[in-house]
Design a protein around this motif. Structure first.
Motif, PDB file in Angstrom:
ATOM      1  N   THR A 198     -10.594  -9.856  -4.494  1.00 13.42           N
ATOM      2  CA  THR A 198      -9.326  -9.391  -5.054  1.00 13.42           C
ATOM      3  C   THR A 198      -9.352  -7.888  -5.304  1.00 13.42           C
ATOM      4  OG1 THR A 198      -8.993 -11.546  -6.129  1.00 13.42           O
ATOM      5  CG2 THR A 198      -7.671  -9.710  -6.929  1.00 13.42           C
ATOM      6  N   LEU A 199     -10.453  -7.402  -5.878  1.00  9.06           N
ATOM      7  CA  LEU A 199     -10.592  -5.966  -6.116  1.00  9.06           C
ATOM      8  C   LEU A 199     -10.591  -5.192  -4.795  1.00  9.06           C
ATOM      9  CD1 LEU A 199     -13.291  -5.894  -8.965  1.00  9.06           C
ATOM     10  CD2 LEU A 199     -10.840  -5.447  -9.166  1.00  9.06           C
ATOM     11  N   GLY A 200     -11.246  -5.776  -3.776  1.00 16.68           N
ATOM     12  CA  GLY A 200     -11.271  -5.136  -2.462  1.00 16.68           C
ATOM     13  C   GLY A 200      -9.884  -5.037  -1.856  1.00 16.68           C
ATOM     14  N   LEU A 201      -9.095  -6.089  -2.040  1.00 13.89           N
ATOM     15  CA  LEU A 201      -7.728  -6.083  -1.511  1.00 13.89           C
ATOM     16  C   LEU A 201      -6.870  -5.041  -2.224  1.00 13.89           C
ATOM     17  CD1 LEU A 201      -5.742  -7.456   0.448  1.00 13.89           C
ATOM     18  CD2 LEU A 201      -5.199  -9.080  -1.379  1.00 13.89           C
ATOM     19  N   ILE A 202      -7.035  -4.935  -3.536  1.00 15.39           N
ATOM     20  CA  ILE A 202      -6.279  -3.959  -4.315  1.00 15.39           C
ATOM     21  C   ILE A 202      -6.708  -2.532  -3.973  1.00 15.39           C
ATOM     22  CG2 ILE A 202      -5.847  -3.097  -6.661  1.00 15.39           C
ATOM     23  CD1 ILE A 202      -6.092  -5.999  -7.634  1.00 15.39           C
ATOM     24  N   ILE A 207      -7.831   5.742   0.980  1.00 19.48           N
ATOM     25  CA  ILE A 207      -6.590   6.488   0.753  1.00 19.48           C
ATOM     26  C   ILE A 207      -5.582   5.718  -0.108  1.00 19.48           C
ATOM     27  CG2 ILE A 207      -6.873   7.768   2.894  1.00 19.48           C
ATOM     28  CD1 ILE A 207      -4.748   5.982   4.153  1.00 19.48           C
ATOM     29  N   PHE A 208      -5.797   4.416  -0.295  1.00 19.77           N
ATOM     30  CA  PHE A 208      -4.867   3.609  -1.106  1.00 19.77           C
ATOM     31  C   PHE A 208      -5.438   3.252  -2.478  1.00 19.77           C
ATOM     32  CE2 PHE A 208      -3.978   2.247   3.391  1.00 19.77           C
ATOM     33  CZ  PHE A 208      -2.771   2.917   3.510  1.00 19.77           C
ATOM     34  N   LYS A 209      -6.561   3.878  -2.849  1.00 21.58           N
ATOM     35  CA  LYS A 209      -7.253   3.471  -4.080  1.00 21.58           C
ATOM     36  C   LYS A 209      -6.437   3.742  -5.345  1.00 21.58           C
ATOM     37  CE  LYS A 209      -9.802   7.839  -4.291  1.00 21.58           C
ATOM     38  NZ  LYS A 209     -11.156   8.454  -4.268  1.00 21.58           N
ATOM     39  N   ASP A 210      -5.540   4.706  -5.300  1.00 18.11           N
ATOM     40  CA  ASP A 210      -4.749   5.046  -6.487  1.00 18.11           C
ATOM     41  C   ASP A 210      -3.386   4.359  -6.523  1.00 18.11           C
ATOM     42  OD1 ASP A 210      -6.742   6.813  -7.414  1.00 18.11           O
ATOM     43  OD2 ASP A 210      -5.991   8.413  -6.105  1.00 18.11           O
ATOM     44  N   THR A 211      -3.137   3.468  -5.578  1.00 13.83           N
ATOM     45  CA  THR A 211      -1.829   2.795  -5.532  1.00 13.83           C
ATOM     46  C   THR A 211      -1.815   1.493  -6.324  1.00 13.83           C
ATOM     47  OG1 THR A 211      -2.356   1.552  -3.508  1.00 13.83           O
ATOM     48  CG2 THR A 211      -1.422   3.759  -3.226  1.00 13.83           C
ATOM     49  N   ALA A 212      -2.991   1.072  -6.818  1.00 12.95           N
ATOM     50  CA  ALA A 212      -3.103  -0.183  -7.589  1.00 12.95           C
ATOM     51  C   ALA A 212      -2.530  -1.372  -6.818  1.00 12.95           C
ATOM     52  CB  ALA A 212      -2.410  -0.049  -8.943  1.00 12.95           C
ATOM     53  N   GLY A 213      -2.777  -1.384  -5.525  1.00 12.24           N
ATOM     54  CA  GLY A 213      -2.294  -2.485  -4.692  1.00 12.24           C
ATOM     55  C   GLY A 213      -0.878  -2.323  -4.203  1.00 12.24           C
ATOM     56  N   GLY A 214      -0.220  -1.224  -4.580  1.00 13.88           N
ATOM     57  CA  GLY A 214       1.163  -1.010  -4.164  1.00 13.88           C
ATOM     58  C   GLY A 214       1.328  -0.837  -2.666  1.00 13.88           C
ATOM     59  N   TYR A 215       0.246  -0.431  -1.989  1.00 11.77           N
ATOM     60  CA  TYR A 215       0.305  -0.242  -0.540  1.00 11.77           C
ATOM     61  C   TYR A 215       0.561  -1.547   0.209  1.00 11.77           C
ATOM     62  CZ  TYR A 215      -4.249  -2.380   0.346  1.00 11.77           C
ATOM     63  OH  TYR A 215      -5.285  -3.278   0.465  1.00 11.77           O
ATOM     64  N   LEU A 216       0.268  -2.667  -0.440  1.00  8.56           N
ATOM     65  CA  LEU A 216       0.409  -3.975   0.208  1.00  8.56           C
ATOM     66  C   LEU A 216       1.847  -4.250   0.638  1.00  8.56           C
ATOM     67  CD1 LEU A 216      -1.887  -6.058  -2.174  1.00  8.56           C
ATOM     68  CD2 LEU A 216      -2.386  -5.418   0.191  1.00  8.56           C
ATOM     69  N   THR A 217       2.793  -3.715  -0.100  1.00 13.44           N
ATOM     70  CA  THR A 217       4.204  -3.910   0.240  1.00 13.44           C
ATOM     71  C   THR A 217       4.851  -2.649   0.815  1.00 13.44           C
ATOM     72  OG1 THR A 217       4.799  -3.407  -2.063  1.00 13.44           O
ATOM     73  CG2 THR A 217       4.538  -5.727  -1.473  1.00 13.44           C
ATOM     74  N   ASP A 218       4.089  -1.555   0.824  1.00 16.70           N
ATOM     75  CA  ASP A 218       4.603  -0.300   1.377  1.00 16.70           C
ATOM     76  C   ASP A 218       4.119  -0.178   2.830  1.00 16.70           C
ATOM     77  OD1 ASP A 218       5.652   2.182   1.811  1.00 16.70           O
ATOM     78  OD2 ASP A 218       4.251   3.255   0.492  1.00 16.70           O
ATOM     79  N   LEU A 221      -9.164 -10.574   3.850  1.00 15.66           N
ATOM     80  CA  LEU A 221      -9.422 -10.669   2.410  1.00 15.66           C
ATOM     81  C   LEU A 221      -8.529 -11.714   1.745  1.00 15.66           C
ATOM     82  CD1 LEU A 221      -9.947  -6.918   1.429  1.00 15.66           C
ATOM     83  CD2 LEU A 221     -11.646  -8.738   1.433  1.00 15.66           C
ATOM     84  N   SER A 222      -7.309 -11.858   2.225  1.00 21.91           N
ATOM     85  CA  SER A 222      -6.422 -12.903   1.688  1.00 21.91           C
ATOM     86  C   SER A 222      -6.983 -14.293   1.979  1.00 21.91           C
ATOM     87  CB  SER A 222      -5.020 -12.766   2.280  1.00 21.91           C
ATOM     88  OG  SER A 222      -4.431 -11.544   1.907  1.00 21.91           O
ATOM     89  N   VAL A 223      -7.519 -14.467   3.182  1.00 20.80           N
ATOM     90  CA  VAL A 223      -8.146 -15.741   3.544  1.00 20.80           C
ATOM     91  C   VAL A 223      -9.366 -15.995   2.672  1.00 20.80           C
ATOM     92  CG1 VAL A 223      -9.369 -16.995   5.360  1.00 20.80           C
ATOM     93  CG2 VAL A 223      -7.292 -15.723   5.916  1.00 20.80           C
ATOM     94  N   LEU A 224     -10.183 -14.966   2.461  1.00 21.43           N
ATOM     95  CA  LEU A 224     -11.389 -15.113   1.633  1.00 21.43           C
ATOM     96  C   LEU A 224     -11.034 -15.400   0.172  1.00 21.43           C
ATOM     97  CD1 LEU A 224     -13.562 -12.245   3.144  1.00 21.43           C
ATOM     98  CD2 LEU A 224     -14.083 -14.696   3.206  1.00 21.43           C
ATOM     99  N   ILE A 225      -9.969 -14.791  -0.324  1.00 21.42           N
ATOM    100  CA  ILE A 225      -9.507 -15.072  -1.690  1.00 21.42           C
ATOM    101  C   ILE A 225      -9.080 -16.530  -1.807  1.00 21.42           C
ATOM    102  CG2 ILE A 225      -7.640 -14.609  -3.334  1.00 21.42           C
ATOM    103  CD1 ILE A 225      -7.793 -11.666  -2.453  1.00 21.42           C
ATOM    104  N   ALA A 226      -8.358 -17.014  -0.789  1.00 26.65           N
ATOM    105  CA  ALA A 226      -7.916 -18.415  -0.794  1.00 26.65           C
ATOM    106  C   ALA A 226      -9.109 -19.361  -0.740  1.00 26.65           C
ATOM    107  CB  ALA A 226      -6.978 -18.665   0.383  1.00 26.65           C
ATOM    108  N   LEU A 227     -10.097 -19.047   0.120  1.00 28.06           N
ATOM    109  CA  LEU A 227     -11.279 -19.907   0.265  1.00 28.06           C
ATOM    110  C   LEU A 227     -12.092 -19.952  -1.025  1.00 28.06           C
ATOM    111  CD1 LEU A 227     -12.488 -18.869   3.847  1.00 28.06           C
ATOM    112  CD2 LEU A 227     -11.470 -21.051   3.194  1.00 28.06           C
ATOM    113  N   SER A 228     -12.364 -18.787  -1.615  1.00 23.98           N
ATOM    114  CA  SER A 228     -13.145 -18.759  -2.859  1.00 23.98           C
ATOM    115  C   SER A 228     -12.354 -19.373  -4.012  1.00 23.98           C
ATOM    116  CB  SER A 228     -13.552 -17.324  -3.200  1.00 23.98           C
ATOM    117  OG  SER A 228     -12.426 -16.481  -3.316  1.00 23.98           O
TER     118      SER A 228
END
Length: 200
Positions: free
Chosen positions: A112-116, A130-141, A162-169
């Motif tokens: 989850t942290l990796g995805l964010i 480059i997206f580390k300061d977006t707090a996950g906002g890049y996911l929809t941008d 990472l979404s698949v791995l989050i679902a699996l874990s």
């Protein structure tokens, strides 16, 4: 009753989840299908934690195999009485399932942290998160994804895997929690019924 019956099949469900976790995590080492980025260490830090391969992969796989062996009727009898043997096996199963909760929970958090945090990629400013300061906002941008020029399609690659791995874990975490609940119910109900028989 349904939880106790289901408890015996929960361990089997962990095996395919662990195998898929290993496969998907390995794919993270080859963005855009190329091994050159792994060879030059141009991959995100969280990839090198091996949480998908080690924790939600190999460790969960080993736990599942041991849990299945414990549920086998031919398992070594540790006590003279059958009730003692079942209680002992349930206790070990609870401990192993709690370890499964720890392993899968750790993996879930790291994924989850990796995805964010976003991928490690090359942009006009060089290699960086480059997206580390977006707090996950890049996911929809979606328009910002083009800032990553190398590896090609790395943002989509990371988000999907990472979404698949989050679902699996996450599924592993739920199954291990259910396993703990099933074994606790089996142990407590078995102990209670033993007290009732002694009282009679």
């Amino acid at each position: 009753m349904a939880l106790e019956t289901c408890g015996s099949c929960l361990s089997c469900l962990l095996i395919p989840l662990a195998l898929w976790s290993i496969v998907v995590n390995i794919l993270l080492y080859f963005p855009n299908g190329k091994a050159s980025y792994a060879a030059s260490y141009q991959l995100p830090n969280y990839v090198w934690y091996f949480e998908g391969i080690c924790f939600s992969g190999v460790m969960i796989l080993l736990l599942a195999v041991i849990l299945i062996a414990l549920e086998c009727s031919v398992f070594y009898r540790c006590c003279q009485s059958d009730s003692c043997n079942k209680t002992y096996r349930s206790f070990i199963s609870i401990v192993l399932a709690l370890l499964g909760v720890a392993f899968s929970g750790y993996s879930f958090i790291i994924f989850t942290l990796g995805l964010i945090h976003g991928p490690f990629c090359n942009s006009s400013d060089g290699w960086d998160y480059i997206f580390k300061d977006t707090a996950g906002g890049y996911l929809t941008d979606y328009s910002s994804w083009s800032r990553c020029t190398e590896p090609a399609n790395v943002v989509e690659w990371n988000i999907i895997l990472l979404s698949v791995l989050i679902a699996l874990s996450g599924l592993q975490l739920i199954i291990c929690f259910l396993k703990v609940a099933a074994e606790l119910k089996r142990t407590l109900c078995g102990t209670y019924s033993g007290f009732v028989q002694v009282a009679k």
